[in-house]
Scaffold this motif. Structure first.
Motif, short mmCIF file in Angstrom:
data_model
loop_
_atom_site.label_atom_id
_atom_site.label_comp_id
_atom_site.label_asym_id
_atom_site.label_seq_id
_atom_site.Cartn_x
_atom_site.Cartn_y
_atom_site.Cartn_z
N ASP A 63 1.03 -1.30 -0.21
CA ASP A 63 0.18 -0.07 0.09
C ASP A 63 0.39 1.36 0.00
O ASP A 63 0.58 2.56 -0.37
N THR A 64 2.27 0.80 -0.06
CA THR A 64 3.24 2.77 -0.10
C THR A 64 3.28 2.78 -1.19
O THR A 64 3.64 3.86 -2.03
N PHE A 65 3.12 2.42 -2.19
CA PHE A 65 3.25 2.45 -3.74
C PHE A 65 1.86 2.88 -4.36
O PHE A 65 0.48 2.49 -4.27
N GLN A 66 1.56 3.77 -5.41
CA GLN A 66 0.85 4.58 -5.87
C GLN A 66 0.95 5.48 -6.99
O GLN A 66 2.40 4.65 -7.36
N LYS A 67 -0.59 4.71 -7.75
CA LYS A 67 0.23 4.81 -9.11
C LYS A 67 0.63 5.30 -9.84
O LYS A 67 0.77 6.26 -9.12
N GLY A 68 1.42 5.74 -10.50
CA GLY A 68 2.75 6.67 -10.98
C GLY A 68 4.37 6.01 -10.67
O GLY A 68 5.08 6.35 -10.69
N SER A 69 3.69 5.79 -9.16
CA SER A 69 5.68 5.11 -8.57
C SER A 69 5.76 4.28 -9.35
O SER A 69 5.14 3.63 -10.05
N ILE A 70 7.10 4.09 -8.93
CA ILE A 70 8.10 3.55 -10.07
C ILE A 70 8.99 2.60 -8.34
O ILE A 70 9.67 3.47 -8.41
N VAL A 91 1.51 0.20 -10.61
CA VAL A 91 2.70 0.69 -10.65
C VAL A 91 3.67 0.28 -11.70
O VAL A 91 3.89 -0.96 -12.27
N ASP A 92 4.89 1.23 -11.98
CA ASP A 92 6.04 0.67 -12.71
C ASP A 92 6.52 -0.19 -11.78
O ASP A 92 7.14 0.32 -11.16
N VAL A 93 7.54 -1.37 -12.61
CA VAL A 93 8.57 -2.21 -12.03
C VAL A 93 9.67 -2.44 -12.81
O VAL A 93 9.65 -2.02 -14.01
N PHE A 94 10.53 -1.85 -12.47
CA PHE A 94 12.26 -2.62 -12.79
C PHE A 94 13.17 -3.51 -12.07
O PHE A 94 13.44 -3.17 -11.09
N PHE A 95 12.91 -4.62 -12.50
CA PHE A 95 13.22 -5.54 -11.62
C PHE A 95 14.10 -6.33 -12.66
O PHE A 95 14.61 -6.88 -13.63
N GLU A 96 15.91 -7.38 -12.09
CA GLU A 96 16.57 -7.77 -12.35
C GLU A 96 16.38 -9.24 -12.96
O GLU A 96 15.17 -9.62 -12.01
N GLN A 97 16.49 -9.87 -13.51
CA GLN A 97 15.54 -10.62 -14.66
C GLN A 97 16.50 -11.84 -13.63
O GLN A 97 18.22 -11.58 -13.45
N HIS A 98 15.75 -12.77 -12.91
CA HIS A 98 16.26 -13.76 -12.43
C HIS A 98 16.60 -14.84 -12.92
O HIS A 98 16.83 -15.25 -13.83
N GLY A 99 17.90 -14.80 -12.49
CA GLY A 99 19.23 -15.84 -13.09
C GLY A 99 18.83 -18.15 -13.09
O GLY A 99 18.59 -18.63 -13.57
N SER A 100 18.07 -17.75 -11.58
CA SER A 100 17.24 -19.62 -11.76
C SER A 100 16.27 -19.53 -12.34
O SER A 100 16.08 -20.89 -12.86
N CYS A 101 15.12 -19.18 -13.12
CA CYS A 101 15.23 -18.96 -13.75
C CYS A 101 14.73 -19.34 -14.97
O CYS A 101 14.22 -20.00 -15.58
N LYS A 102 15.82 -19.62 -15.81
CA LYS A 102 16.78 -20.24 -16.73
C LYS A 102 16.27 -19.78 -18.02
O LYS A 102 15.98 -20.42 -18.68
N ARG A 103 15.77 -18.10 -17.89
CA ARG A 103 15.14 -17.57 -18.75
C ARG A 103 15.87 -16.84 -19.67
O ARG A 103 17.32 -16.06 -18.41
N ILE A 104 16.33 -17.39 -20.95
CA ILE A 104 17.01 -16.65 -22.02
C ILE A 104 16.54 -15.31 -22.46
O ILE A 104 15.31 -15.56 -23.50
N THR A 105 17.25 -14.50 -23.02
CA THR A 105 16.40 -13.38 -23.33
C THR A 105 17.18 -13.75 -24.94
O THR A 105 18.00 -13.18 -25.13
N ASP A 106 15.63 -13.96 -25.30
CA ASP A 106 15.87 -14.07 -26.85
C ASP A 106 15.79 -12.60 -27.42
O ASP A 106 14.05 -12.96 -27.73
#
Length: 147
Positions: A63-70, A91-106
């Protein structure tokens, strides 16, 4: 933290710690303003065990985050249902891609927006998290488009 019996019960020491030595250990999550550095909210939990992870602590202060928060966070926050909740709140988010997900950025998949900039389709997990109600899981979108 004070080394009291009640603190030790709620915030136990690491298993390798010898009895009578050391102090209780907690996990702390703080939400700070990147503009001013002010701490806007915080959550405290045990160092280990159910509900002690970063996402559980963040859900306590959503609830700390309001519309327009990053929100900027590390790879431990880049989870589908947290993204869904933030999108719902505007709310917009910017998170690093989790390495353990084995997701490759293609960059050959998804919709290209520019060089190394594209939208990807992230499907909903087939497994409902233990903290989530069945109704919330059912109401969550089957996928989200993210960049």
């Amino acid at each position: 933290m004070p080394d009291t019996k009640s603190s030790q019960t709620v915030f136990p020491q690491q298993g390798a710690q010898k009895a009578g030595l050391g102090f209780p250990i907690c996990r702390l999550l703080a939400v700070s303003c990147l503009h001013t550095g002010v701490i806007l909210n915080a959550a405290v939990g045990p160092f280990k065990g159910k509900g002690s992870d970063e996402q559980s602590l963040l859900r306590q202060v959503l609830d700390t985050f309001q519309k327009g928060s990053i929100v900027v966070g590390d790879a431990f926050f880049g989870a589908y249902f947290l993204w869904v909740e933030m999108i719902k709140r505007g709310v917009d988010v910017f998170f690093e891609q989790h390495g353990s997900c084995k997701r490759i950025t293609d960059f050959g998949k998804g919709m290209a927006l520019g060089k190394k900039d594209h939208l990807i389709d992230i499907p909903k997990s087939k497994i409902k998290p233990g903290w989530m109600t069945q109704k919330a899981y059912k109401n969550a979108p089957d996928n989200i488009i993210n960049c």
